[in-house]
Design a protein around this motif. Structure first.
Motif, PDB file in Angstrom:
ATOM      1  N   LEU A 415       9.986 -32.026  39.007  1.00 46.68           N
ATOM      2  CA  LEU A 415       9.952 -30.690  38.424  1.00 46.68           C
ATOM      3  C   LEU A 415       8.554 -30.334  37.943  1.00 46.68           C
ATOM      4  CD1 LEU A 415      13.269 -30.710  36.385  1.00 46.68           C
ATOM      5  CD2 LEU A 415      12.709 -29.128  38.225  1.00 46.68           C
ATOM      6  N   ASP A 416       7.828 -31.291  37.387  1.00 43.06           N
ATOM      7  CA  ASP A 416       6.462 -31.030  36.918  1.00 43.06           C
ATOM      8  C   ASP A 416       5.583 -30.519  38.052  1.00 43.06           C
ATOM      9  OD1 ASP A 416       6.702 -31.578  34.240  1.00 43.06           O
ATOM     10  OD2 ASP A 416       6.171 -33.694  34.419  1.00 43.06           O
ATOM     11  N   PHE A 417       5.691 -31.139  39.212  1.00 43.77           N
ATOM     12  CA  PHE A 417       4.870 -30.709  40.349  1.00 43.77           C
ATOM     13  C   PHE A 417       5.276 -29.300  40.784  1.00 43.77           C
ATOM     14  CE2 PHE A 417       4.120 -30.295  44.927  1.00 43.77           C
ATOM     15  CZ  PHE A 417       2.739 -30.490  44.953  1.00 43.77           C
ATOM     16  N   ARG A 441     -10.976 -24.755  38.520  1.00 41.00           N
ATOM     17  CA  ARG A 441     -12.177 -24.814  37.682  1.00 41.00           C
ATOM     18  C   ARG A 441     -12.000 -23.966  36.427  1.00 41.00           C
ATOM     19  NH1 ARG A 441     -15.088 -24.756  42.658  1.00 41.00           N
ATOM     20  NH2 ARG A 441     -15.294 -22.487  42.531  1.00 41.00           N
ATOM     21  N   GLY A 442     -11.250 -22.879  36.540  1.00 35.68           N
ATOM     22  CA  GLY A 442     -11.106 -21.977  35.405  1.00 35.68           C
ATOM     23  C   GLY A 442     -10.014 -22.363  34.428  1.00 35.68           C
ATOM     24  N   PHE A 443      -8.914 -22.984  34.947  1.00 32.07           N
ATOM     25  CA  PHE A 443      -7.752 -23.161  34.084  1.00 32.07           C
ATOM     26  C   PHE A 443      -7.131 -24.562  34.121  1.00 32.07           C
ATOM     27  CE2 PHE A 443      -7.944 -18.677  35.274  1.00 32.07           C
ATOM     28  CZ  PHE A 443      -7.898 -18.063  34.032  1.00 32.07           C
ATOM     29  N   HIS A 444      -7.673 -25.470  34.917  1.00 29.57           N
ATOM     30  CA  HIS A 444      -7.056 -26.792  35.034  1.00 29.57           C
ATOM     31  C   HIS A 444      -7.904 -27.802  34.276  1.00 29.57           C
ATOM     32  CE1 HIS A 444      -5.035 -30.119  37.483  1.00 29.57           C
ATOM     33  NE2 HIS A 444      -4.063 -29.425  36.933  1.00 29.57           N
ATOM     34  N   HIS A 445      -7.535 -28.046  32.997  1.00 25.12           N
ATOM     35  CA  HIS A 445      -8.336 -28.914  32.134  1.00 25.12           C
ATOM     36  C   HIS A 445      -7.448 -29.984  31.514  1.00 25.12           C
ATOM     37  CE1 HIS A 445     -11.370 -25.862  32.687  1.00 25.12           C
ATOM     38  NE2 HIS A 445     -10.574 -24.944  32.138  1.00 25.12           N
ATOM     39  N   SER A 446      -8.082 -30.937  30.879  1.00 28.83           N
ATOM     40  CA  SER A 446      -7.343 -32.013  30.221  1.00 28.83           C
ATOM     41  C   SER A 446      -7.710 -32.053  28.743  1.00 28.83           C
ATOM     42  CB  SER A 446      -7.645 -33.366  30.867  1.00 28.83           C
ATOM     43  OG  SER A 446      -9.023 -33.666  30.759  1.00 28.83           O
ATOM     44  N   ALA A 447      -6.700 -32.211  27.910  1.00 25.16           N
ATOM     45  CA  ALA A 447      -6.924 -32.419  26.476  1.00 25.16           C
ATOM     46  C   ALA A 447      -7.209 -33.897  26.256  1.00 25.16           C
ATOM     47  CB  ALA A 447      -5.680 -31.985  25.694  1.00 25.16           C
ATOM     48  N   ARG A 451      -3.168 -35.721  30.504  1.00 23.73           N
ATOM     49  CA  ARG A 451      -3.436 -35.434  31.911  1.00 23.73           C
ATOM     50  C   ARG A 451      -3.926 -33.997  32.058  1.00 23.73           C
ATOM     51  NH1 ARG A 451       2.375 -36.422  34.026  1.00 23.73           N
ATOM     52  NH2 ARG A 451       1.548 -35.403  35.887  1.00 23.73           N
ATOM     53  N   ARG A 452      -4.580 -33.724  33.174  1.00 22.51           N
ATOM     54  CA  ARG A 452      -5.058 -32.366  33.461  1.00 22.51           C
ATOM     55  C   ARG A 452      -3.856 -31.458  33.683  1.00 22.51           C
ATOM     56  NH1 ARG A 452     -10.411 -31.896  34.917  1.00 22.51           N
ATOM     57  NH2 ARG A 452     -10.009 -30.152  36.319  1.00 22.51           N
ATOM     58  N   GLN A 453      -3.896 -30.274  33.102  1.00 20.56           N
ATOM     59  CA  GLN A 453      -2.789 -29.333  33.206  1.00 20.56           C
ATOM     60  C   GLN A 453      -3.334 -27.923  33.029  1.00 20.56           C
ATOM     61  OE1 GLN A 453      -0.246 -28.244  34.428  1.00 20.56           O
ATOM     62  NE2 GLN A 453       1.512 -29.194  33.386  1.00 20.56           N
ATOM     63  N   TRP A 454      -2.541 -26.919  33.426  1.00 20.06           N
ATOM     64  CA  TRP A 454      -2.958 -25.528  33.254  1.00 20.06           C
ATOM     65  C   TRP A 454      -3.170 -25.247  31.767  1.00 20.06           C
ATOM     66  CZ3 TRP A 454      -4.606 -24.258  37.631  1.00 20.06           C
ATOM     67  CH2 TRP A 454      -3.894 -24.482  38.807  1.00 20.06           C
ATOM     68  N   LEU A 464       7.039 -32.215  31.574  1.00 21.49           N
ATOM     69  CA  LEU A 464       8.332 -32.808  31.235  1.00 21.49           C
ATOM     70  C   LEU A 464       8.197 -34.315  31.053  1.00 21.49           C
ATOM     71  CD1 LEU A 464      10.642 -30.863  33.706  1.00 21.49           C
ATOM     72  CD2 LEU A 464      10.682 -30.672  31.231  1.00 21.49           C
ATOM     73  N   THR A 465       7.306 -34.927  31.814  1.00 20.61           N
ATOM     74  CA  THR A 465       7.151 -36.379  31.759  1.00 20.61           C
ATOM     75  C   THR A 465       6.366 -36.847  30.537  1.00 20.61           C
ATOM     76  OG1 THR A 465       5.271 -36.088  33.277  1.00 20.61           O
ATOM     77  CG2 THR A 465       7.365 -36.802  34.226  1.00 20.61           C
ATOM     78  N   GLU A 466       5.866 -35.924  29.723  1.00 25.55           N
ATOM     79  CA  GLU A 466       5.144 -36.333  28.520  1.00 25.55           C
ATOM     80  C   GLU A 466       6.079 -36.989  27.519  1.00 25.55           C
ATOM     81  OE1 GLU A 466       3.094 -33.060  26.836  1.00 25.55           O
ATOM     82  OE2 GLU A 466       1.681 -32.858  28.488  1.00 25.55           O
ATOM     83  N   GLY A 467       7.310 -36.531  27.451  1.00 25.28           N
ATOM     84  CA  GLY A 467       8.275 -37.088  26.500  1.00 25.28           C
ATOM     85  C   GLY A 467       8.848 -38.394  27.008  1.00 25.28           C
TER      86      GLY A 467
END
Length: 508
Positions: A415-417, A441-447, A451-454, A464-467
């Motif tokens: 589902l994440d993909f 480049r504009g919106f796909h970053h990582s905290a 992991r890198r995410q919008w 969803l897989t973060e939990g």
């Protein structure tokens, strides 16, 4: 009057009512109306009411919490007015405002929701504070709906545990009856309901108040209708009243499940004894009007019980069992309950059959449809932050509910993909069909540590897989409710602490 004083008084009174009810199963309470009218009870009821976002929703009179707080006297003035109306007998419930709520996963079908006025909700909350501890002692441990300290996951865990093997061998249950009552809340018979309430309550003013709420009209398109049956969904006391009514179902299968006030071992001994004598054993788990009956016997015996159950509902509760929707299923094939698919499958390590929870395919499709609709309804002129703030609550709620399912991580990953790709397409369309490298480049970053995410600014789409996915912690069938005797509550807490620690060690 301070919140602490109100809370202390209400809790002390609830503990007394619970103790008196628990110690004497035949006790009938005669003087409760004065407690309902007590200023401290009504104030505590108001404090609980305003914590709920529903206090912002008006009933047929248009009154909301803000309206009350802005009027002369504010909430205290309203409480005094309601108290005086109750005491002098001039209080009368107003018709509820009906709203149709779409049924999840059933396009075109709606569930009627009745919204009482704010004053009626206040009185209902006061009634609930007084009556709930009394009736709680009569509810069966296998009933999980709308009860303190109990949840849908507790009901599911109980079924899974029953389907697990024991030291005596594999689970004896082979079939399950998936119960479905036609329009349960709309079919509640007022006479039968009041007869069940009178077993515990003899205060005429309280009985009159309950009956008045049952018979309160429903405002539909400007016309007030007065149904002869049913308890409006949306009323604060409706869940408690439905549990009182449907306890008759628990009593029907009480021989094989733990009864109120009895040790669990007694019910287990009765089941073992009947199984050895080749008698059919039925084990029911109920969540409000959703219930399943596990059958230790043949399919023919399950079919016979289905017909007997339909007759019981008709004669005793004046309800109708949906013969078409009430299925009989082999537990190895799996059945649906409370949004999960429950099935008895072979364990990888031992090969023994164990109970397991799975995410139904229909629920996965429903989530995809909901996300697709949210993305589609969000204008490309909006900021990415707007879309993320719409999606994150849906994703977190869905993840928290289904994280206990077997194979949940695999489903979450897929589902994440799909969600990542759906949001990416929205971004490309927003920026004039920009290429994927430009959008990334504009919106796909990582905290940090993520992991890198919008992402836009500090707002980030959640995975969803973060939990953590895990097994639901082992629970005792008897659970503390806050009104137990302190000694009993401490004992239960210590036992639960042991099981929680044991469970955590098993999954390290």
């Amino acid at each position: 009057m301070s919140d602490e004083v109100n809370t202390s008084f209400v809790l002390d009174m609830q503990r007394k009512l619970y103790r008196w009810s628990h110690e004497d199963p035949d006790k009938v309470f005669a003087d409760l109306f004065n407690i309902v009218c007590d200023r401290r009870i009504l104030t505590a009821a108001w404090e609980r009411l305003v914590r709920n976002s529903g206090s912002k929703t008006p009933g047929t009179d248009g009154m909301t919490r803000r309206v009350v707080e802005e009027r002369p006297g504010g909430a205290e003035g309203l409480i005094e007015e309601v108290r005086e109306a109750l005491r002098n007998g001039t209080y009368q419930p107003q018709p509820v405002r009906q709203r149709l709520i779409p049924k999840p996963g059933k396009p075109g079908k709606f569930r009627p929701l009745g919204i009482p006025t704010l004053i009626d909700r206040l009185v209902q909350m006061a009634l609930k504070l007084v009556l709930e501890p009394i009736f709680e002692t009569d509810f069966y441990p296998t009933s999980y709906g709308f009860r303190i300290g109990r949840s849908t996951h507790d009901a599911l865990e109980r079924i899974v545990k029953v389907l697990h093997p024991t030291k005596r061998g594999p689970s004896v249950y082979r079939y399950v009856i998936e119960g479905d009552i036609k329009g349960c809340f709309d079919a509640i018979d007022h006479h039968v309901m009041m007869e069940r309430v009178r077993k515990r309550i003899s205060d005429r003013k309280v009985l009159k108040l309950i009956l008045a709420f049952l018979k309160a009209g429903v405002m539909v398109e400007g016309t007030v209708r007065h149904p002869v049956t049913g308890s409006p969904q949306g009323g604060i006391i409706s869940p408690m009243l439905s549990n009182i009514y449907l306890t008759a179902l628990d009593e029907r299968y009480g021989r094989w499940s733990q009864r109120p006030r009895e040790p669990y071992i007694n019910a287990a001994a009765r089941r073992v004894r009947d199984h050895k004598r080749r008698r059919t054993v039925f084990y029911m788990v109920r969540y409000a009007d959703d219930f399943v009956v596990l059958v230790d016997g043949t399919r023919e015996q399950a079919e016979a019980e289905k017909l007997a159950l339909a007759e019981f509902l008709k004669t005793e509760l004046r309800m109708e069992l949906s013969v078409e929707k009430t299925k009989i299923t082999d537990v190895r094939e799996g059945f649906g309950f409370l949004g999960y698919r429950v099935a008895q499958t072979k364990a990888r390590n031992t090969g023994r059959r164990v109970g397991n929870l799975f995410i139904p395919k229909g629920k996965l499709n429903d989530l995809r449809y909901k996300i697709k609709a949210l993305v589609k309804r969000t204008s490309t002129g909006s900021m990415l932050t707007t879309l993320i703030n719409k999606l994150n609550p849906v994703l977190l709620g869905w993840r928290n509910y289904y994280r206990y399912a077997t194979g949940a991580y695999r489903a979450f990953h897929q589902l994440d993909f799909w969600i990542w790709e759906r949001v990416g397409r929205w971004l490309r369309k927003k920026h004039g069909d920009a290429s994927w490298p430009v959008v990334r480049r504009g919106f796909h970053h990582s905290a940090p540590g993520k992991r890198r995410q919008w992402t836009e600014g500090t707002t980030r789409l959640r995975f969803l897989t973060e939990g953590r996915t895990c097994r639901y912690p082992t629970q005792l069938i008897t659970k503390p409710n806050g009104w137990d005797a302190p000694r009993e509550a401490r004992h239960r807490a210590s036992v639960r602490g042991f099981w929680d620690a044991f469970h955590s060690l098993r999954h390290v």
